[in-house]
Enzyme design. Structure first.
Site, PDB file in Angstrom:
ATOM      1  N   HIS A  59       0.585  -8.324  -6.131  1.00 14.12           N
ATOM      2  CA  HIS A  59      -0.326  -8.950  -5.182  1.00 14.12           C
ATOM      3  C   HIS A  59      -0.922 -10.147  -5.905  1.00 14.12           C
ATOM      4  CE1 HIS A  59      -1.237  -5.193  -2.495  1.00 14.12           C
ATOM      5  NE2 HIS A  59       0.018  -5.603  -2.411  1.00 14.12           N
ATOM      6  N   GLU A  92       5.221 -13.114  -4.634  1.00 13.53           N
ATOM      7  CA  GLU A  92       5.189 -11.694  -4.974  1.00 13.53           C
ATOM      8  C   GLU A  92       6.486 -11.312  -5.681  1.00 13.53           C
ATOM      9  OE1 GLU A  92       3.987  -8.756  -2.160  1.00 13.53           O
ATOM     10  OE2 GLU A  92       2.107  -9.786  -1.723  1.00 13.53           O
ATOM     11  N   ASP A 115       2.360  -2.724   3.004  1.00 14.20           N
ATOM     12  CA  ASP A 115       2.796  -1.773   1.969  1.00 14.20           C
ATOM     13  C   ASP A 115       2.885  -0.366   2.546  1.00 14.20           C
ATOM     14  OD1 ASP A 115       2.826  -3.836   0.105  1.00 14.20           O
ATOM     15  OD2 ASP A 115       0.859  -3.335  -0.709  1.00 14.20           O
ATOM     16  N   HIS A 142       5.652  -3.977  -7.046  1.00 14.86           N
ATOM     17  CA  HIS A 142       5.499  -5.336  -6.542  1.00 14.86           C
ATOM     18  C   HIS A 142       4.119  -5.849  -6.922  1.00 14.86           C
ATOM     19  CE1 HIS A 142       3.378  -3.423  -3.176  1.00 14.86           C
ATOM     20  NE2 HIS A 142       2.915  -4.619  -2.850  1.00 14.86           N
TER      21      HIS A 142
END
Length: 140
Positions: A90, A34, A101, A88
């Site tokens: 996934h 990630e 999250d 970020h």
């Protein structure tokens, strides 16, 4: 530390320059872990993107390196920029907030841009009532 938006954050739109979004998507498309970082700017407009090392080095979760975070926040403050959001990725999942999250959104009540390796992206915000709402993304 630069100011971040309050938990009563009312922006329903994230404005991000195309070259910044492309840069994030490019890094994500070739990463096996990630990817994460900050979106700095003013109000809901991104003026700078700062990648931060994922210290977990994990394909299923991220944690920003604290030293890099501090340095990035200090630089942003010197440039009079605010934390507009956090981004970020996934991997092999849709760009929707996970339970982890949600916990991060409680600590950082700003816009969260989530992208995946397919080039999909969505932005989210957590209200004071812990309701997650999608944020419109305007790419300039």
């Amino acid at each position: 530390m630069p100011s971040s938006s309050k938990s009563d954050f009312s922006f329903s739109t994230l404005i991000i320059p195309q070259h910044y979004l492309r840069a994030i998507l490019k890094v994500v498309s070739s990463s096996s872990v990630e990817v994460c970082g900050f979106l700095f700017g003013k109000e809901n407009r991104v003026l700078k993107v700062r990648f931060i090392r994922n210290r977990l080095n994990s394909p299923v979760e991220f944690e920003m390196d604290p030293e890099e975070m501090l340095k990035a926040l200090e630089e942003a403050e010197q440039e009079n920029l605010e934390v507009v959001g956090i981004f970020h990725s996934h991997i092999a999942c849709p760009p929707i907030p996970s339970g982890k999250d949600l916990e991060g959104m409680k600590r950082w009540p700003v816009i969260w841009l989530i992208v995946n390796e397919k080039g999909e992206y969505k932005a989210w915000i957590l209200s004071e009532k812990n309701k997650i709402s999608e944020v419109k993304i305007v790419v300039e």
